[in-house]
Design a protein around this motif. Structure first.
Motif, PDB file in Angstrom:
ATOM      1  N   GLY A  20       2.686   2.361  -2.409  1.00 35.08           N
ATOM      2  CA  GLY A  20       2.772   2.994  -3.725  1.00 35.08           C
ATOM      3  C   GLY A  20       3.857   2.443  -4.632  1.00 35.08           C
ATOM      4  N   LYS A  21       4.444   1.305  -4.288  1.00 36.36           N
ATOM      5  CA  LYS A  21       5.515   0.747  -5.123  1.00 36.36           C
ATOM      6  C   LYS A  21       4.995   0.423  -6.523  1.00 36.36           C
ATOM      7  N   THR A  22       3.891  -0.320  -6.547  1.00 34.82           N
ATOM      8  CA  THR A  22       3.319  -0.693  -7.842  1.00 34.82           C
ATOM      9  C   THR A  22       2.897   0.545  -8.611  1.00 34.82           C
ATOM     10  N   THR A  23       2.293   1.488  -7.890  1.00 32.08           N
ATOM     11  CA  THR A  23       1.837   2.706  -8.551  1.00 32.08           C
ATOM     12  C   THR A  23       3.000   3.452  -9.188  1.00 32.08           C
ATOM     13  N   GLY A  35       0.793  -1.217   0.000  1.00 32.90           N
ATOM     14  CA  GLY A  35       0.000   0.000   0.000  1.00 32.90           C
ATOM     15  C   GLY A  35       0.826   1.267   0.000  1.00 32.90           C
TER      16      GLY A  35
END
Ligand SMILES: Nc1ncnc2c1ncn2[C@@H]1O[C@H](COP(=O)(O)OP(=O)(O)O)[C@@H](O)[C@H]1O
Ligand SMILES: [Mg+2]
Lengths: 288, 309
Positions: A75-78, A73
């Motif tokens: 924000g790594k993927t984002t 949650g």
């Protein structure tokens, strides 16, 4: 389309990517492949805004292996998806290879590896690796050659004609890495590629990935939430924290290039791992 | 002699095993169900036909029990014919007459089948094209869907004669008007199934295509289309059965002289119940063969696409 295939030919002959069109100094070792300034992304949801990324400043240079680490949650993927132009930032700016991500995507500047192998079940292993090459429009013969070479690079020679369900999870993920590298992009974006695998397979693939990186000299952005994995693979570790998703520490990681898994017991390794852990803890206490 | 018998038994054993393999060991349950149905059928025929048998015989005739039962199973125009009567009629009209004769069920089945196949082709292609449009143009989903669903609530039996007359007036006669009615019924499951199939790929796979900067056409042919294949075959199996029903329905009100529907109609005009049932059985067999044919194509396609899906 012509730009992309030119880019590839150019790359093959001189070992640099897309240099002709960009007129960028590719000989200099340190131009940023990725540069973000004050990057923010807020999702508008029914439950109000979600601050997935907030004021992210980050430069990643050619040939680096950078890990993004942090609790889920944060924000790594984002961040990875913004780099890949799968998501648009709502504030600040970002450049990939000196151009906006939208342009970088049209030039096929990066290969993306998802957490799941995401292989097409109706294609053979080599058919999957050839998929991006078909889309780029390479001739059949060249597609085949390249795919075969990429599969050899991830130790999947002999499995070309198998279908994905006939492969183990680790082999499937290797096939998906081969697919991401098949069109020889400068930049490799990997979102927890080994997250679903057991530890033994994971260790093995980490060793192989390190070797692959040394051989291909790609720039890698690698998402993980395993500290040992991050320290073992990276040249730099970006520690992130959630709500709002932000960078709280950047740790240099200067372990020798020819490291093996044993290095995880060395004092240098443990020192870096300790600092990353401290960073993660600081992020958490801030949050609670 | 003994060796011959042994080889015979061996061959039967092998044959049995092959049958068991093909039918997946379902022979015994299926034949049990069929047996029960047949028994129920014969019993029902006694009850249903009893009244007529007694009326015809009048008050004076005294029946023996077995004679009475035999009579309910052997009338010329029974209310409910029994299976062996239907099979005899089918043998008469399938094997004992020339295929070209108007009395041949094969001839009528062939007429219905060609309508079915043409209708199936038109309906499936239309269904697929509608689904492609709906999936690719957001606005069309809202605009088209209500009409597509409404189309299926129209009573086809009422519309069929209108279609035939209107098309006849502009010079279109023969198989095509009937096939259009059949297509009208069978495009629907294909559209619904294919909208589902074309939108079935995981978001991750769609994102993957975006990272390759694939064109919409490439995303369609390399991802959406192959991903929809299982859905396509599921809908085609429904569609082919429906288009057979559509073809028969189209023959009923249009005064068709040939086809299983015409045969049903003629049978009911003249009270030839055995003929009606024979046509029904033929239609059922035709449907089973058609669905099995689609299943076979599915089997071959899926095997070509990596087998286990
Ligand atoms: N498409 C989206 N819509 C709304 N919220 C999202 C979306 N994608 C991610 N988020 C939210 O953004 C935050 C960061 O998510 P993500 O980047 O997936 O984190 P990580 O990969 O570090 O686990 C999370 O709170 C998540 O719920
Ligand atoms: Mg994630």
């Amino acid at each position: 389309m012509s730009i992309a295939s030119n880019g590839i030919e150019h790359e093959f002959s001189s070992g640099t990517a897309g240099g002709a069109e960009q007129a960028k100094p590719t000989s200099g070792t340190a131009y940023p492949v990725i540069r973000t300034r004050n990057l923010s992304l807020t999702f508008d949801t029914d439950d109000g805004p979600v601050y997935a990324l907030s004021k992210v400043d980050l430069s990643i240079h050619k040939g680096e292996f950078v890990s993004l680490i942090g609790p889920s949650g944060c924000g790594k993927t984002t961040l990875l998806r913004v780099i890949a132009d799968l998501e648009q930032a709502t504030g600040g700016d970002i450049e990939v290879n000196g151009v906006p991500p939208q342009v970088a995507r049209t030039r096929r500047d990066y290969g993306y590896v998802f957490q799941a192998p995401a292989l097409y079940p109706w294609r053979t292993v080599i058919g999957n690796v050839m998929l991006p090459l078909e889309i780029i429009g390479l001739p059949r013969h060249e597609r085949h050659e390249r795919a075969k070479a990429q599969l050899a690079l991830v130790n999947l020679t002999g499995f070309e004609k198998k279908f994905p369900w006939q492969l183990s999870g680790g082999m499937q993920q290797r096939a998906s890495i081969a697919r991401a590298l098949s069109f020889d992009p400068e930049l490799l974006l990997m979102d927890e590629p080994f997250g679903a695998l057991d530890e033994i397979v994971r260790d093995k693939l980490n060793g192989q990935l390190l070797k692959l990186w040394a051989e291909t000299k790609k720039t890698v952005v690698f998402v993980t939430h395993s500290i040992p994995e991050a320290v073992f693979l990276s040249t730099r570790i970006v520690v992130m924290s959630p709500r709002p998703g932000r960078i709280i520490d950047v740790v240099d990681c200067d372990l020798p290039a020819d490291r093996t898994l044993d290095i995880r017991e060395s004092p240098e390794f443990l020192k870096i791992a300790h600092r990353v852990r401290e960073g993660l803890r600081a992020g958490h206490s801030y949050d609670d | 002699m003994t060796t011959e018998a042994a080889t015979g038994a061996g061959a039967i054993g092998r044959f049995g095993r092959r049958v068991a393999r093909v039918t997946g060991g379902r022979v015994i349950p299926i034949s049990t169900v069929i047996l029960v149905l047949i028994v129920v059928w014969y019993l029902a025929a006694i009850i249903v036909n009893a009244g007529v048998v007694m009326t015809l015989a009048g008050d004076n005739v005294k029946f023996g029990f077995t004679d009475f039962i035999a009579a309910t199973w052997s009338q010329d125009r029974p209310l409910l014919p029994v299976p062996h009567q239907i099979l005899i009629e089918m043998r008469k009209t399938i094997l004992d007459v020339a295929v070209t004769s108007k009395r041949s069920l094969i001839y009528h089945a062939e007429v219905t089948l060609s309508t079915t196949l043409l209708g199936f082709l038109i309906g499936s292609v239309t269904g697929i094209l509608l689904a492609v449009a709906i999936v690719h143009v957001k606005a069309l989903q809202k605009a088209l869907m209500p009409w597509i669903i409404a189309s299926q609530t129209v009573p086809i039996l009422a519309v069929a004669p209108i279609v035939v007359v209107v098309l006849g007036n502009i010079g279109i006669t023969g198989t095509l008007p009937k096939a259009l009615i059949s297509a009208y019924l069978c495009f629907f499951p294909v559209t619904i199934g294919m909208v589902k199939g074309l939108t079935s790929p995981d978001l991750m796979l769609i994102d993957l295509m975006r990272t390759y900067y694939a064109s919409p056409a490439q995303t369609f042919w390399k991802l959406r289309w192959p991903a929809s294949v299982p859905f396509l075959f599921a809908s085609l199996k429904v569609a082919i059965a429906i288009s057979l029903v559509g073809a028969i329905v189209a023959e009923l009100p249009t005064g068709a002289q040939a086809g299983l529907g015409a045969r049903l109609l003629a049978g009911s005009y003249y009270g030839q119940t055995v003929q009606i049932w024979a046509a029904l059985f033929t239609a059922a067999a035709l449907a089973a063969i058609a669905v099995a044919a689609v299943g076979l194509v599915e089997h071959l396609t899926v095997r070509g696409m990596g087998g286990r899906r």
